[in-house]
Write a protein that holds these residues in place. Structure first.
Motif, PDB file in Angstrom:
ATOM      1  N   GLN A  58     103.177 146.603  96.165  1.00 19.72           N
ATOM      2  CA  GLN A  58     101.739 146.827  96.311  1.00 19.72           C
ATOM      3  C   GLN A  58     101.336 146.895  97.770  1.00 19.72           C
ATOM      4  O   GLN A  58     100.608 147.798  98.189  1.00 19.72           O
ATOM      5  CB  GLN A  58     100.962 145.714  95.615  1.00 19.72           C
ATOM      6  CG  GLN A  58     101.038 145.727  94.096  1.00 19.72           C
ATOM      7  CD  GLN A  58     102.288 145.043  93.563  1.00 19.72           C
ATOM      8  OE1 GLN A  58     103.237 144.757  94.311  1.00 19.72           O
ATOM      9  NE2 GLN A  58     102.315 144.808  92.274  1.00 19.72           N
ATOM     10  N   ASP A  71      88.335 151.850  97.351  1.00 23.83           N
ATOM     11  CA  ASP A  71      88.493 152.607  96.125  1.00 23.83           C
ATOM     12  C   ASP A  71      89.474 153.760  96.285  1.00 23.83           C
ATOM     13  O   ASP A  71      90.331 153.992  95.431  1.00 23.83           O
ATOM     14  CB  ASP A  71      87.121 153.145  95.723  1.00 23.83           C
ATOM     15  CG  ASP A  71      87.041 153.381  94.241  1.00 23.83           C
ATOM     16  OD1 ASP A  71      87.275 152.404  93.501  1.00 23.83           O
ATOM     17  OD2 ASP A  71      86.780 154.520  93.834  1.00 23.83           O
ATOM     18  N   CYS A 105      92.911 152.394  96.480  1.00 23.03           N
ATOM     19  CA  CYS A 105      93.335 152.042  95.129  1.00 23.03           C
ATOM     20  C   CYS A 105      93.920 153.257  94.407  1.00 23.03           C
ATOM     21  O   CYS A 105      95.024 153.201  93.879  1.00 23.03           O
ATOM     22  CB  CYS A 105      92.109 151.556  94.363  1.00 23.03           C
ATOM     23  SG  CYS A 105      92.341 150.039  93.466  1.00 23.03           S
ATOM     24  N   SER A 112      96.171 146.418  90.515  1.00 20.93           N
ATOM     25  CA  SER A 112      94.861 145.871  90.216  1.00 20.93           C
ATOM     26  C   SER A 112      94.009 146.050  91.460  1.00 20.93           C
ATOM     27  O   SER A 112      94.510 146.091  92.590  1.00 20.93           O
ATOM     28  CB  SER A 112      94.969 144.404  89.860  1.00 20.93           C
ATOM     29  OG  SER A 112      95.475 143.671  90.949  1.00 20.93           O
ATOM     30  N   ARG A 113      92.723 146.166  91.231  1.00 19.17           N
ATOM     31  CA  ARG A 113      91.791 146.287  92.345  1.00 19.17           C
ATOM     32  C   ARG A 113      91.932 145.060  93.236  1.00 19.17           C
ATOM     33  O   ARG A 113      91.910 145.136  94.448  1.00 19.17           O
ATOM     34  CB  ARG A 113      90.366 146.358  91.787  1.00 19.17           C
ATOM     35  CG  ARG A 113      89.520 147.440  92.374  1.00 19.17           C
ATOM     36  CD  ARG A 113      88.316 147.721  91.455  1.00 19.17           C
ATOM     37  NE  ARG A 113      87.891 146.568  90.715  1.00 19.17           N
ATOM     38  CZ  ARG A 113      86.730 145.938  90.900  1.00 19.17           C
ATOM     39  NH1 ARG A 113      85.903 146.359  91.822  1.00 19.17           N
ATOM     40  NH2 ARG A 113      86.390 144.938  90.147  1.00 19.17           N
ATOM     41  N   GLN A 114      92.103 143.918  92.595  1.00 19.35           N
ATOM     42  CA  GLN A 114      92.184 142.668  93.326  1.00 19.35           C
ATOM     43  C   GLN A 114      93.364 142.658  94.287  1.00 19.35           C
ATOM     44  O   GLN A 114      93.255 142.187  95.419  1.00 19.35           O
ATOM     45  CB  GLN A 114      92.312 141.511  92.337  1.00 19.35           C
ATOM     46  CG  GLN A 114      92.106 140.166  92.970  1.00 19.35           C
ATOM     47  CD  GLN A 114      90.783 140.073  93.684  1.00 19.35           C
ATOM     48  OE1 GLN A 114      89.771 140.536  93.189  1.00 19.35           O
ATOM     49  NE2 GLN A 114      90.789 139.510  94.863  1.00 19.35           N
ATOM     50  N   ALA A 115      94.501 143.190  93.833  1.00 12.95           N
ATOM     51  CA  ALA A 115      95.687 143.218  94.681  1.00 12.95           C
ATOM     52  C   ALA A 115      95.413 144.049  95.922  1.00 12.95           C
ATOM     53  O   ALA A 115      95.839 143.701  97.028  1.00 12.95           O
ATOM     54  CB  ALA A 115      96.869 143.797  93.912  1.00 12.95           C
ATOM     55  N   TYR A 137      92.414 144.580  97.347  1.00 20.25           N
ATOM     56  CA  TYR A 137      91.533 143.803  98.216  1.00 20.25           C
ATOM     57  C   TYR A 137      92.300 142.687  98.919  1.00 20.25           C
ATOM     58  O   TYR A 137      92.124 142.453 100.112  1.00 20.25           O
ATOM     59  CB  TYR A 137      90.366 143.222  97.419  1.00 20.25           C
ATOM     60  CG  TYR A 137      89.238 144.204  97.204  1.00 20.25           C
ATOM     61  CD1 TYR A 137      88.438 144.607  98.273  1.00 20.25           C
ATOM     62  CD2 TYR A 137      88.974 144.738  95.950  1.00 20.25           C
ATOM     63  CE1 TYR A 137      87.397 145.508  98.080  1.00 20.25           C
ATOM     64  CE2 TYR A 137      87.937 145.644  95.758  1.00 20.25           C
ATOM     65  CZ  TYR A 137      87.155 146.023  96.814  1.00 20.25           C
ATOM     66  OH  TYR A 137      86.140 146.914  96.633  1.00 20.25           O
ATOM     67  N   ASP A 138      93.166 142.015  98.168  1.00 14.82           N
ATOM     68  CA  ASP A 138      93.949 140.935  98.767  1.00 14.82           C
ATOM     69  C   ASP A 138      94.839 141.467  99.883  1.00 14.82           C
ATOM     70  O   ASP A 138      94.905 140.890 100.962  1.00 14.82           O
ATOM     71  CB  ASP A 138      94.827 140.254  97.709  1.00 14.82           C
ATOM     72  CG  ASP A 138      94.036 139.324  96.804  1.00 14.82           C
ATOM     73  OD1 ASP A 138      92.847 139.081  97.103  1.00 14.82           O
ATOM     74  OD2 ASP A 138      94.591 138.861  95.801  1.00 14.82           O
ATOM     75  N   GLN A 181      92.842 142.407 102.932  1.00 18.58           N
ATOM     76  CA  GLN A 181      92.354 141.203 103.597  1.00 18.58           C
ATOM     77  C   GLN A 181      93.477 140.528 104.400  1.00 18.58           C
ATOM     78  O   GLN A 181      93.306 140.159 105.563  1.00 18.58           O
ATOM     79  CB  GLN A 181      91.777 140.251 102.550  1.00 18.58           C
ATOM     80  CG  GLN A 181      91.520 138.834 103.027  1.00 18.58           C
ATOM     81  CD  GLN A 181      90.434 138.753 104.079  1.00 18.58           C
ATOM     82  OE1 GLN A 181      89.713 139.714 104.331  1.00 18.58           O
ATOM     83  NE2 GLN A 181      90.321 137.603 104.718  1.00 18.58           N
ATOM     84  N   THR A 182      94.639 140.396 103.756  1.00 20.11           N
ATOM     85  CA  THR A 182      95.776 139.762 104.417  1.00 20.11           C
ATOM     86  C   THR A 182      96.200 140.550 105.655  1.00 20.11           C
ATOM     87  O   THR A 182      96.423 139.988 106.718  1.00 20.11           O
ATOM     88  CB  THR A 182      96.968 139.675 103.442  1.00 20.11           C
ATOM     89  OG1 THR A 182      96.544 138.984 102.278  1.00 20.11           O
ATOM     90  CG2 THR A 182      98.128 138.933 104.069  1.00 20.11           C
TER      91      THR A 182
END
Lengths: 141, 141
Positions: A23, A40, A43, A54-57, A59-60, A63-64
């Motif tokens: 990812q 988006d 993604c 996942s969208r969350q992955a 964003y994570d 961010q990281t």
DNA sequence: TCAATATATTGACAGAGTCCAGATTAGTCG
DNA sequence: CGACTAATCTGGACTCTGTCAATATATTGA
């Protein structure tokens, strides 16, 4: 431009001490590939490349990478956040008509333009500049 | 600072050809009163003043006044939009810790600082600058 | 390889702002 | 003054970004 190979991206991740996952690789490559992309768009691009995330992955990962300074984020008024891999001090030029964006070197050369007329006692660490206007394609005649 | 009377605000509205409504008056006065307020804060303030308004009326009023250049809006990264009545060319100074904001005159005086190193052929009409840092209250020692 | 740790997934949720249709009000003209 | 017409306002549903939290899965290093 040199195409970004998987190893370029994983070297980048390893260089800052991040573990390498499919990812993150795909997210990093998407940010390189799509200039000034939204979360988006990233993604979607990642899904093209590895099938699903996942969208969350996303964003994570963003961010990281942002914390580790290999990705930068900016938020032009009226748009969602944009991500880029150019992390040095630079600014942006945005077309009000079509939304196209360009990087611009810092107006004062290498030293960031950190000196307002009156700093009100603030300790300033960044001057964020967005030039708004009309791009050549959108300029009439 | 001179307190903004109702007539100041209604003169302002009339001056740009807008019809004068209780909601608009209260919205304008709220923007004057609360510096750099969010739509939500303005909403609350207006409710204090005239009892009730719909969120939509506030957004409409702000949008209309913005079009008529008696209110200005900016969107610092990580925050919702902010509104102000100072409409000349100026910039902002924001504390990363506490979020406090100050106005700063344009770095180049009256002429806006519209000249990036390379304009990529864009016709530039505005340079938006946000200085990020730490305010005196949040600076240790 | 295995365990410890770091990541990813899923689904719910929150904040900011917009859209729409109908009700209300302001400004204007006879 | 009264009625008309356009401009405003209301309320509610909805979208779009982004975040939280709990559970499942992958990565790394011994």
């Amino acid at each position: 431009m040199t195409p970004t190979s998987v190893s370029d991206a994983s070297d980048m991740l390893r260089a800052v001490g991040l573990s390498v996952t499919a990812q993150r690789l795909a997210v990093y490559r998407a940010v390189v590939h799509l200039h000034h992309a939204t979360a988006d768009q990233i993604c979607e691009q990642v899904r093209h490349e590895i099938g699903a995330v996942s969208r969350q992955a996303v964003y994570d990962a963003l961010q990281t990478m942002r914390v580790h300074r290999i990705v930068r984020r900016f938020e032009p008024a009226g748009s969602s956040a944009r991500y880029e891999t150019r992390v040095d001090n630079h600014h942006h030029l945005i077309c009000r008509q079509c939304g196209s964006m360009c990087d611009v070197d810092c107006a004062k050369g290498t030293a960031p333009c950190l000196h307002p007329v009156d700093d009100h006692g603030y300790f300033i660490d960044e001057a964020e500049v967005i030039y708004w206007g009309t791009c050549p394609d959108c300029t009439p005649n």
